[in-house]
Design a protein around this motif. Structure first.
Motif, mmCIF file in Angstrom:
data_model
loop_
_atom_site.group_PDB
_atom_site.id
_atom_site.type_symbol
_atom_site.label_atom_id
_atom_site.label_comp_id
_atom_site.label_asym_id
_atom_site.label_seq_id
_atom_site.Cartn_x
_atom_site.Cartn_y
_atom_site.Cartn_z
ATOM 1 N N VAL A 198 0.840 -1.201 0.000
ATOM 2 C CA VAL A 198 0.000 0.000 0.000
ATOM 3 C C VAL A 198 0.878 1.256 0.000
ATOM 4 O O VAL A 198 0.591 2.231 -0.695
ATOM 5 N N GLY A 199 1.961 1.229 0.783
ATOM 6 C CA GLY A 199 2.872 2.373 0.809
ATOM 7 C C GLY A 199 3.504 2.645 -0.539
ATOM 8 O O GLY A 199 3.642 3.803 -0.945
ATOM 9 N N LEU A 200 3.882 1.595 -1.243
ATOM 10 C CA LEU A 200 4.447 1.786 -2.578
ATOM 11 C C LEU A 200 3.409 2.345 -3.540
ATOM 12 O O LEU A 200 3.714 3.214 -4.368
ATOM 13 N N LEU A 201 2.179 1.844 -3.448
ATOM 14 C CA LEU A 201 1.125 2.359 -4.327
ATOM 15 C C LEU A 201 0.786 3.809 -4.004
ATOM 16 O O LEU A 201 0.496 4.598 -4.912
ATOM 17 N N MET A 202 0.822 4.172 -2.716
ATOM 18 C CA MET A 202 0.552 5.563 -2.338
ATOM 19 C C MET A 202 1.661 6.495 -2.806
ATOM 20 O O MET A 202 1.423 7.666 -3.086
ATOM 21 N N SER A 203 2.878 5.978 -2.875
ATOM 22 C CA SER A 203 4.006 6.834 -3.244
ATOM 23 C C SER A 203 4.020 7.163 -4.733
ATOM 24 O O SER A 203 4.698 8.101 -5.145
ATOM 25 N N ILE A 204 3.287 6.408 -5.532
ATOM 26 C CA ILE A 204 3.273 6.704 -6.973
ATOM 27 C C ILE A 204 2.710 8.099 -7.227
ATOM 28 O O ILE A 204 3.371 8.929 -7.851
ATOM 29 N N PRO A 205 1.495 8.409 -6.732
ATOM 30 C CA PRO A 205 0.988 9.765 -7.001
ATOM 31 C C PRO A 205 1.506 10.815 -6.014
ATOM 32 O O PRO A 205 1.566 11.989 -6.342
ATOM 33 N N LEU A 206 1.873 10.390 -4.786
ATOM 34 C CA LEU A 206 2.221 11.359 -3.760
ATOM 35 C C LEU A 206 3.719 11.600 -3.603
ATOM 36 O O LEU A 206 4.127 12.601 -3.016
ATOM 37 N N GLY A 207 4.546 10.680 -4.050
ATOM 38 C CA GLY A 207 5.986 10.807 -3.885
ATOM 39 C C GLY A 207 6.446 10.377 -2.501
ATOM 40 O O GLY A 207 5.661 9.892 -1.691
ATOM 41 N N HIS A 208 7.710 10.510 -2.213
ATOM 42 C CA HIS A 208 8.298 10.181 -0.915
ATOM 43 C C HIS A 208 8.051 8.723 -0.548
ATOM 44 O O HIS A 208 7.420 8.403 0.461
ATOM 45 N N ALA A 209 8.573 7.814 -1.357
ATOM 46 C CA ALA A 209 8.310 6.385 -1.191
ATOM 47 C C ALA A 209 8.737 5.869 0.184
ATOM 48 O O ALA A 209 8.002 5.118 0.822
ATOM 49 N N ALA A 210 9.911 6.270 0.642
ATOM 50 C CA ALA A 210 10.396 5.756 1.929
ATOM 51 C C ALA A 210 9.470 6.135 3.072
ATOM 52 O O ALA A 210 9.224 5.336 3.977
ATOM 53 N N MET A 211 8.946 7.336 3.035
ATOM 54 C CA MET A 211 8.043 7.768 4.101
ATOM 55 C C MET A 211 6.759 6.947 4.085
ATOM 56 O O MET A 211 6.325 6.441 5.114
ATOM 57 N N TRP A 212 6.136 6.790 2.925
ATOM 58 C CA TRP A 212 4.859 6.078 2.859
ATOM 59 C C TRP A 212 5.020 4.602 3.160
ATOM 60 O O TRP A 212 4.171 3.993 3.812
ATOM 61 N N VAL A 213 6.115 4.006 2.699
ATOM 62 C CA VAL A 213 6.349 2.586 2.986
ATOM 63 C C VAL A 213 6.554 2.377 4.483
ATOM 64 O O VAL A 213 6.005 1.443 5.068
ATOM 65 N N SER A 214 7.300 3.253 5.128
ATOM 66 C CA SER A 214 7.544 3.074 6.559
ATOM 67 C C SER A 214 6.284 3.343 7.383
ATOM 68 O O SER A 214 6.008 2.630 8.349
ATOM 69 N N VAL A 215 5.514 4.336 7.006
ATOM 70 C CA VAL A 215 4.296 4.646 7.763
ATOM 71 C C VAL A 215 3.271 3.541 7.607
ATOM 72 O O VAL A 215 2.751 2.996 8.588
ATOM 73 N N THR A 216 2.953 3.173 6.374
ATOM 74 C CA THR A 216 1.929 2.148 6.172
ATOM 75 C C THR A 216 2.422 0.768 6.590
ATOM 76 O O THR A 216 1.637 -0.054 7.068
ATOM 77 N N GLY A 217 3.707 0.501 6.437
ATOM 78 C CA GLY A 217 4.263 -0.767 6.930
ATOM 79 C C GLY A 217 4.172 -0.863 8.441
ATOM 80 O O GLY A 217 3.832 -1.905 8.990
ATOM 81 N N GLY A 218 4.463 0.236 9.135
ATOM 82 C CA GLY A 218 4.343 0.254 10.596
ATOM 83 C C GLY A 218 2.919 0.073 11.066
ATOM 84 O O GLY A 218 2.642 -0.664 12.019
ATOM 85 N N VAL A 219 1.990 0.721 10.388
ATOM 86 C CA VAL A 219 0.573 0.550 10.728
ATOM 87 C C VAL A 219 0.149 -0.889 10.464
ATOM 88 O O VAL A 219 -0.572 -1.502 11.262
ATOM 89 N N GLY A 220 0.620 -1.466 9.362
ATOM 90 C CA GLY A 220 0.304 -2.859 9.051
ATOM 91 C C GLY A 220 0.849 -3.815 10.089
ATOM 92 O O GLY A 220 0.172 -4.772 10.481
ATOM 93 N N ILE A 221 2.056 -3.558 10.576
ATOM 94 C CA ILE A 221 2.641 -4.406 11.619
ATOM 95 C C ILE A 221 1.807 -4.324 12.894
ATOM 96 O O ILE A 221 1.512 -5.340 13.530
ATOM 97 N N LEU A 222 1.420 -3.120 13.280
ATOM 98 C CA LEU A 222 0.600 -2.972 14.487
ATOM 99 C C LEU A 222 -0.752 -3.664 14.343
ATOM 100 O O LEU A 222 -1.205 -4.358 15.269
ATOM 101 N N LEU A 223 -1.398 -3.500 13.204
ATOM 102 C CA LEU A 223 -2.672 -4.178 12.979
ATOM 103 C C LEU A 223 -2.502 -5.698 12.976
ATOM 104 O O LEU A 223 -3.342 -6.435 13.498
ATOM 105 N N GLY A 224 -1.409 -6.182 12.385
ATOM 106 C CA GLY A 224 -1.134 -7.612 12.377
ATOM 107 C C GLY A 224 -0.896 -8.157 13.768
ATOM 108 O O GLY A 224 -1.352 -9.247 14.107
ATOM 109 N N LEU A 225 -0.184 -7.390 14.606
ATOM 110 C CA LEU A 225 0.051 -7.824 15.991
ATOM 111 C C LEU A 225 -1.249 -7.896 16.781
ATOM 112 O O LEU A 225 -1.496 -8.867 17.509
ATOM 113 N N VAL A 226 -2.092 -6.892 16.640
ATOM 114 C CA VAL A 226 -3.366 -6.877 17.361
ATOM 115 C C VAL A 226 -4.250 -8.033 16.900
ATOM 116 O O VAL A 226 -4.836 -8.757 17.712
#
Length: 88
Positions: free
Chosen positions: A44-72
Motif C-alpha cells: 500500500v505504501g508503494l502504491l501511495m508513493s506513486i501519485p504522492l511521492g516520498h516512497a520511503a516515508m509512505w512505505v515506513s508509515v503504512t508498513g508500521g501501521v500494518g505491523i501494528l494491525l497484524g500484531l493486534v
C-alpha cells in the motif's frame, strides 16, 4: 544420534502446533501476524508513493501501521483459540 521430537518427517500444517510451550505458540502467532500485516502495508505504501511521492516515508508509515494491525489481530486470534481450547 539424537532423536527428533517430531512425530513424522512431514512438516506440520499448523506451525503453531509444532511449538513446545504456550509462550512459543504465542510468539509464533505474533511473528506471523507481523509479517502478514507488514507485507500489505509495504505494498500500500508503494502504491501511495506513486501519485504522492516520498516512497520511503509512505512505505515506513503504512508498513508500521500494518505491523501494528497484524500484531493486534494475531493476539486476538491466539487468545480466542486458547480460550476455545483449540491450542494445546
Amino acid at each position: 544420534m539424537p532423536s527428533s521430537n517430531r512425530r513424522s518427517p512431514q512438516p506440520p500444517h499448523d506451525y503453531s502446533a509444532s511449538s513446545r510451550t504456550g509462550a512459543d505458540q504465542e510468539y509464533t502467532y505474533l511473528a506471523i501476524g507481523m509479517v502478514a500485516g507488514a507485507v500489505p502495508g509495504v505494498i500500500v505504501g508503494l502504491l501511495m508513493s506513486i501519485p504522492l511521492g516520498h516512497a520511503a516515508m509512505w512505505v515506513s508509515v503504512t508498513g508500521g501501521v500494518g505491523i501494528l494491525l497484524g500484531l493486534v489481530a494475531a493476539a486476538m486470534v491466539y487468545r480466542r483459540r486458547k480460550r476455545d481450547g483449540k491450542l494445546k
